[in-house]
Enzyme design. Sequence first.
Site, PDB file in Angstrom:
ATOM      1  N   MET A  58       0.788  -1.224   0.000  1.00  0.00           N
ATOM      2  CA  MET A  58       0.000   0.000   0.000  1.00  0.00           C
ATOM      3  C   MET A  58       0.825   1.283   0.000  1.00  0.00           C
ATOM      4  SD  MET A  58       0.218   1.495   3.296  1.00  0.00           S
ATOM      5  CE  MET A  58      -1.336   2.320   3.595  1.00  0.00           C
ATOM      6  N   TYR A  59       2.126   1.203   0.194  1.00  0.00           N
ATOM      7  CA  TYR A  59       2.938   2.412   0.166  1.00  0.00           C
ATOM      8  C   TYR A  59       2.945   2.965  -1.260  1.00  0.00           C
ATOM      9  CZ  TYR A  59       4.797   0.864   4.717  1.00  0.00           C
ATOM     10  OH  TYR A  59       4.940   0.451   6.023  1.00  0.00           O
ATOM     11  N   SER A  60       2.362   4.134  -1.425  1.00  0.00           N
ATOM     12  CA  SER A  60       2.209   4.755  -2.748  1.00  0.00           C
ATOM     13  C   SER A  60       1.531   3.807  -3.735  1.00  0.00           C
ATOM     14  CB  SER A  60       3.557   5.217  -3.308  1.00  0.00           C
ATOM     15  OG  SER A  60       4.085   6.284  -2.564  1.00  0.00           O
TER      16      SER A  60
END
Length: 326
Positions: A58-60
């Site tokens: 989910m990071y970026s």
Amino acid sequence: MEQVRLGTTGTKVSRICLGMMSYGDPGRRQWFLGEDAAEPIVRRAVEAGVTFFDTADMYSLGASEEITGRLLSRMFEHRDDYVLATKVYFPMGPAANDAGLSRKHVASSIDASLRRLGTDYVDLYQIHRWDYETPIEETMEALHDVVRSGKARYIGASSMYAWQFAKAQHVAETRGWTKFVTMQNHYNLVYREEEREMIPLCLDQGVGCIPWSPLARGLLAGNRERGGERNTVRANSDAYADDLYEEADFDVVDAVREVAAERGVPAAQIALAWLLGKPAVTAPIVGATKLGHMEDAVAAADLRLDEKEVARLEAPYRPHPVNGHS
């Protein structure tokens, strides 16, 4: 840099883990770095002996995994020369099954992460949070299948209640499935609630702690002051930190600054050295958006605090509501 066992597994990792959340799409956060800006920081970490890297799908929305995969493939000759961790749980799209820890989402997410990372396997596949809508039996069997398929070497968990972690481990043990070997928990000098139940559980069970936010999202490094003054771009745009920490925490920050001044080192080194001195901690996950952040983390790995310094740092602590689990 010293290499230590990941929990009680046979795999070795550096005492500092480089968190890759800050490397992704600058359009999503002002303080995120694109690939070109991230490269010299990651390269310095590798030169210093860092072999442990943590990201999440989910990071970026996947961009961090893509950058992580490309950078590490350029900096290491062999895939087995570094330990790579990623995570699953948070939404990756608008559909009903684009989030959580169902068998469907776990199976899809590991494949998507491997594609973005450009690798056949991750060393550590972690559940990012507890899924209240999926039976833990379903999740643990799905994770076991990920390991059996060779797509992950180990599994880990992140912030949750100790009873939840114990339940998950019990389910895995009684069914003969893979158990968690790490706990990525919220733990630092201004948030020590993990010392009540989770950390004793991890010590008893041989689970390695790899804390997130070891500098309290920069608070312990001096990115904000009493009264609300903000000293960095991140501090001015990080609303989550305002939910996690409070004005009373500056008493701890003051103690860190005093010890740091006496030692003649930055406050960040003292805060990280305190965490590295805790027996449950394998490697704190350190974010770095400047070369200086990486230098402080590397130096902290060799810094030893004495008992009086530790007592001074811990004395101002005030209990917090449990947070960081959502």
